[in-house]
Design a protein around this motif. Structure first.
Motif, PDB file in Angstrom:
ATOM      1  N   SER A 201       0.591  -0.895   0.198  1.00 32.31           N
ATOM      2  CA  SER A 201      -0.008  -0.128   0.137  1.00 32.31           C
ATOM      3  C   SER A 201       0.833   1.589  -0.028  1.00 32.31           C
ATOM      4  N   LEU A 202       2.063   1.330   0.865  1.00 33.76           N
ATOM      5  CA  LEU A 202       3.070   2.514   1.011  1.00 33.76           C
ATOM      6  C   LEU A 202       3.574   2.811  -0.110  1.00 33.76           C
ATOM      7  N   ARG A 203       3.815   1.365  -1.256  1.00 35.32           N
ATOM      8  CA  ARG A 203       4.584   1.768  -2.217  1.00 35.32           C
ATOM      9  C   ARG A 203       4.067   2.020  -3.234  1.00 35.32           C
ATOM     10  N   LYS A 204       2.559   1.868  -3.515  1.00 36.69           N
ATOM     11  CA  LYS A 204       1.439   2.900  -4.353  1.00 36.69           C
ATOM     12  C   LYS A 204       1.428   4.313  -4.368  1.00 36.69           C
ATOM     13  N   LEU A 205       1.394   4.290  -2.931  1.00 43.01           N
ATOM     14  CA  LEU A 205       1.505   5.440  -2.957  1.00 43.01           C
ATOM     15  C   LEU A 205       3.218   6.948  -3.410  1.00 43.01           C
ATOM     16  N   PHE A 206       3.805   5.803  -3.132  1.00 40.94           N
ATOM     17  CA  PHE A 206       5.655   6.225  -2.862  1.00 40.94           C
ATOM     18  C   PHE A 206       6.180   5.175  -3.473  1.00 40.94           C
ATOM     19  N   PRO A 207       6.230   5.380  -4.465  1.00 39.58           N
ATOM     20  CA  PRO A 207       6.884   4.308  -5.222  1.00 39.58           C
ATOM     21  C   PRO A 207       8.448   4.615  -5.943  1.00 39.58           C
ATOM     22  N   ALA A 208       8.371   5.555  -5.466  1.00 39.22           N
ATOM     23  CA  ALA A 208      10.376   6.058  -5.617  1.00 39.22           C
ATOM     24  C   ALA A 208      11.061   5.616  -4.393  1.00 39.22           C
TER      25      ALA A 208
END
Length: 944
Positions: A201-208
């Motif tokens: 979920s966090l990687r979808k928000l912060f893919p970088a």
């Protein structure tokens, strides 16, 4: 009685001046005579082995007074490199208000002194040149118009300094060194929604995000880690004590044998502790006094140490291999591949619906996190913060009682007519009266205020603050408020009221008039206070009395183990910026409030600022260590706090005009007060959004000087998250920066560096071209929006193009010009050798000087190189109980009997590491540490 009252200010001043001059002379003499003899106290930064080479202070002239011009002729680049960015801006703060005071004093004094001295008020002493001596109603228009000039100049100076700091901060964070620091690539967000506490979920928000760490409940491991640390100190202390006793007993036996006394013989097994001490007398320990269970150091303590190591290893393995077994705490650490990606994410958090109740943090290292507060939720945080605020508010209220007593002491001779038991004071000689009313209140007030900062810091930790940087800001805000309320408002009011209490009782209708006449004389207390701070405190900083006591008394009495002695030798005291700014911010308030009412205070305040500047400058360069890196952020906070002094100065004038019923002056000063409020609000609107963030344009080499990047930051924040209508998830906006800066895409290249700073045992730094690629571990699933550009360019324009511009623009190479000779030019950021016109241009058009090339002359050379990967690859944002994987090694000293070898062997047999290297017992059975020693298992940390 009247004569005594009128002369009290003069006697108080003379007594304070003589007393403080004597203290000043004593402290300066101590500094001069001991500076070259005890370098470990007065110049520890010259040889400290834990400091990097570039942070070791250079030699200073050994002559009696030659050190002063030698130090003061160092360039600004030297100041920043040696004192750090926080030290530089604090020194700038001191010198700024010393300059403002002297400059404005030269304009105010000729006019106000003449008007007040001929005012016909019948005052004496310093009161004759204060507002109280002016009885002519229309002459006060001079005070009115000069207040417009003075307060207007102060407000504009605040603006210029905010511009300077903002540009410096943005460009500093874009240097290769700062942008490559781990603290410039990690984002902490607390109180994250439970539904988002999953890596996907966090990687979808912060893919970088290169790495995502969700904080877990490690209380069990934390408790074990704390107990283990306590046990390390207990074991090392017990082992040292036992060997010391054995050596002394051995020495006593040898002396008795030499004297031929019978009944004494050396043990057959010399290397055994039990040969010298009965096993029952071996030391024990307990964690809690009285009620704690007592355990023997041999062998229960060693076994418990091994048990702690085993348990902690199990807990560390659990969180790494099975983190799902531990509860989530609601805080996440997001590590990015570059400073650019960190800034995008940081600017976006405030615009996301998911993080409405979250706080965001950047620019901190793992050891600067207050880990016990990471697990505090939103409701608990609000409750704890409210409790801390309530406690400090009540403390301010009740602290006013002793402070009010101090204020009354400064005018105690006025109270004798109504307070009968004080009448013996009337018979005191003027010298003794001066000591009571001048010296005693200042000393008592300084002692009272010194007790406050530790309490404020303690309440900040209880209130849920997450980083040491934020704790410093909390301390500064509360301590400044505490000082203003107690030292200024309460003391001023009680001092002024006590001076007229008898007259008001006899004639209540004249209260306003008498208060207006006696408010200016209350400044006499602050003259004594400034003498104390300017003379005694500044010389005390140089004399290092506390350092001498710690080194030669406390250290010798309490430092017994090798580790304690080593820490005493290499530890450098670190300044608390919150406490320092809070303390000297009060000076500014006093100067601003009394500048028009009692303008003589400007001279004493400016001199105090200048003397403390010299003392603190020397201390930061040669004595103090580099503390938590706040990147100068306390400075703009202190500048905004200056408005408190401006408001108080304007309100005091309005009150005096009201008491004189001069309504024209009341209205005009009230209008000026309104304009000050508007300026304050405008500065907050303009600067607060950009102080903690770096606009993308600055990183790309095209600084948005029009609004300091305010609009860019807003656009990045709003455009970072784009809703995916098909799935309801979020993805990062891939072209946010390209549409913001107006910069050609081909002008940008993400962070990749060719130079580096390499780690050595002492953290010295040198050039190394083998560790240039800092992005090698980037997230394979993430494609940078500028990835296509990265392969087309060979240089990063934010450093190459501006470096070329800098070489074209600067007229002089780096040189050792005098800060004292160029203080005004240095204050406005220019080079005095470029001419007065250049300086004036910088002062009146500061926004024209915001590019990297304008700040490059003042930046240390090592900022042009990124930090080595060897210093950053092991930096992990986890609490120490999880991050410290290596088992600790006990450190004891070697002895000639081989007793230490027995202890080392015994520890190893029980699974505990122990070493007796780099430390020995001398002939007197005292522990000594070798000159080049390091504790076993020592690892250097990042210092800059």
């Amino acid at each position: 009685m009247a004569d005594q009252q009128s002369g009290s200010s003069t006697s108080a001043f003379v007594s304070s001046l003589i007393f403080n001059l004597i203290i000043f002379a004593i402290f300066i003499s101590i500094f001069i005579f001991l500076r070259n003899k005890y370098t470990n106290v007065y110049r520890p930064r010259t040889l400290n082995k834990t400091l990097p080479d570039h942070l070791k202070a250079p030699p200073l002239s050994d002559s009696t007074f030659g050190w002063l011009p030698d130090l003061m002729t160092r360039p600004t680049k030297f100041v920043i490199e040696q004192t750090g960015i926080d030290g530089y801006f604090f020194l700038r703060y001191l010198l700024l208000w010393a300059n403002v005071g002297f400059f404005c004093g030269l304009i105010l004094w000729p006019i106000l002194f003449a008007i007040n001295a001929t005012g016909g008020g019948g005052q004496s002493g310093f009161n004759i040149i204060s507002y109280a001596n002016n009885t002519h109603k229309w002459r006060v228009f001079a005070n009115l118009f000069l207040s417009w000039f003075f307060f207007g100049f102060v407000v504009y100076t605040i603006y210029v300094e905010l511009v300077y700091y903002t540009g410096f901060r943005h460009n500093l964070q874009c240097t290769q060194f700062y942008s490559s620091l781990p603290s410039s690539k990690v984002l902490l967000i607390d109180n994250v929604e439970e539904g988002l506490l999953f890596e996907d979920s966090l990687r979808k928000l912060f893919p970088a995000a290169q790495k995502i760490v969700i904080s877990r409940d490690t209380k069990e491991a934390q408790e074990i880690w704390k107990k283990r640390n306590k046990l390390i100190n207990k074991l090392e202390g017990a082992f040292t004590k036992v060997i010391n006793k054995c050596l002394k007993k051995r020495s006593k036996i040898e002396k008795q044998i030499e004297k031929g006394k019978e009944g004494y013989e050396l043990p057959t097994t010399e290397g055994q502790i039990t040969s010298y001490m009965d096993e029952k007398k071996l030391p024990s320990y307990k964690y809690k006094p009285i009620i704690g269970k007592s355990k023997k150091v041999f062998n229960e303590g060693i076994d418990e140490m091994n048990e702690f190591n085993t348990k902690l290893n199990v807990e560390q393995t659990k969180i790494k291999e099975s983190p799902e077994t531990l509860d989530k705490l609601g805080s996440v650490f997001l590590e990015f591949s570059s400073h650019l990606e960190l800034q995008r994410a940081y600017q976006a958090v405030g615009y996301s619906e998911h993080f409405k109740t979250s706080r965001r943090y950047q620019s901190f290292l793992p050891e600067e996190v207050i880990w016990k507060n990471v697990d505090i939720g939103f409701v608990a945080r609000k409750s704890k913060r409210s409790g801390a605020i309530t406690f400090l508010t009540l403390m301010i209220i009740f602290w006013a009682i002793p402070v009010a007593v101090v204020g009354c002491i400064s005018n105690i001779n006025y109270l004798t007519e109504k307070v009968h038991f004080l009448r013996f004071i009337d018979n005191m000689p003027s010298v003794l009266m001066g000591i009571i009313t001048g010296i005693l209140p200042s000393v008592l007030l300084s002692i009272l205020m010194s007790l406050v900062p530790p309490i404020i810091r303690w309440m900040g930790k209880i209130g849920g603050i997450l980083t040491l940087q934020q704790l410093d800001f909390w301390t500064q805000q509360w301590f400044f408020g505490f000082q203003v309320i107690q030292v200024f408002l309460v003391t001023t009011c009680t001092s002024a009221a006590s001076s007229v209490v008898t007259s008001i009782i006899n004639n209540p209708s004249s209260a306003l008039e008498m208060l207006s006449n006696n408010l200016p004389p209350a400044s006499n207390f602050y003259i004594s206070y400034m003498l104390l701070q300017g003379l005694s405190i500044s010389s005390g900083i140089l004399a290092q009395i506390v350092g001498l006591i710690l080194s030669f008394i406390i250290g010798r009495l309490f430092d017994k183990t090798p580790r304690q002695k080593w820490n005493r030798d290499v530890s450098l005291g670190s300044p608390s910026w919150g406490t320092l700014y809070g303390t000297f911010g009060l000076f500014t308030v006093i100067m601003l409030c009394y500048a028009i009412i009692a303008p003589i205070i400007i001279a004493f305040t400016s001199i105090a600022f200048l003397l403390i500047y010299i003392a603190q400058y020397y201390s930061f360069v040669y004595v103090s260590g580099h503390t938590t890196d706040n990147r100068g952020r306390n400075y703009p906070l202190a500048l905004f706090e200056v408005f408190v002094g401006v408001y108080l100065g304007e309100i005091s004038l309005i009150a005096l005009f009201v008491m004189q019923k001069n309504w024209a002056c009341v209205v005009l000063e009230a209008v000026w007060l309104g304009l000050t409020v508007l300026a304050h609000l405008y500065f907050r609107y303009l600067f607060e959004p950009v102080l903690d963030t770096v606009p993308i344009g600055a990183i790309e080499g095209n600084y948005p000087s029009e609004d300091f990047g305010k609009m860019q930051i807003k656009n990045v924040g709003e455009d970072y998250f784009v809703s995916d209508e098909s799935g309801g998830d979020f993805k990062q906006h891939q072209s946010s920066s390209d549409s913001l800066t107006g910069t050609n895409k081909s002008d940008y290249k993400s962070d990749s560096f060719n130079g580096t700073l390499e780690k050595k045992a002492t953290l010295s730094t040198r050039y190394d071209s083998n560790n240039g690629n800092l992005n090698s571990n980037a997230n394979e699933n993430y494609q940078s929006p500028n990835a296509g550009l990265d392969n087309k360019l060979e240089h990063f324009p934010a450093f190459d193009q501006v470096e070329e511009d800098f070489q074209k623009k600067q007229n002089l190479k780096n040189h050792g010009y005098s800060n004292m000779a160029s203080n005004f030019g240095s204050y406005i950021g220019g080079d005095y050798k470029k001419g007065f016109r250049y300086a004036m241009t910088w002062f009146f058009r500061p926004k024209e000087f915001l590019q990297y090339s304008d700040y490059r002359p003042y930046m240390p050379d090592f900022w042009t190189m990124p930090i080595s990967k060897s210093l950053t690859e092991d930096v992990v944002y986890q609490p120490p109980e999880i991050n410290e994987e290596k088992e600790p090694i006990l450190w004891i000293a070697e002895d000639k009997l081989g007793l230490s070898k027995q202890v080392v062997q015994l520890c190893n047999e029980h699974g505990v590491k122990c070493a007796d290297t780099d430390a020995k017992y001398n002939e007197k059975a005292k522990v000594t540490v070798t000159e080049e020693s390091y504790p076993p298992g020592y690892e250097s940390t990042i210092m800059y």
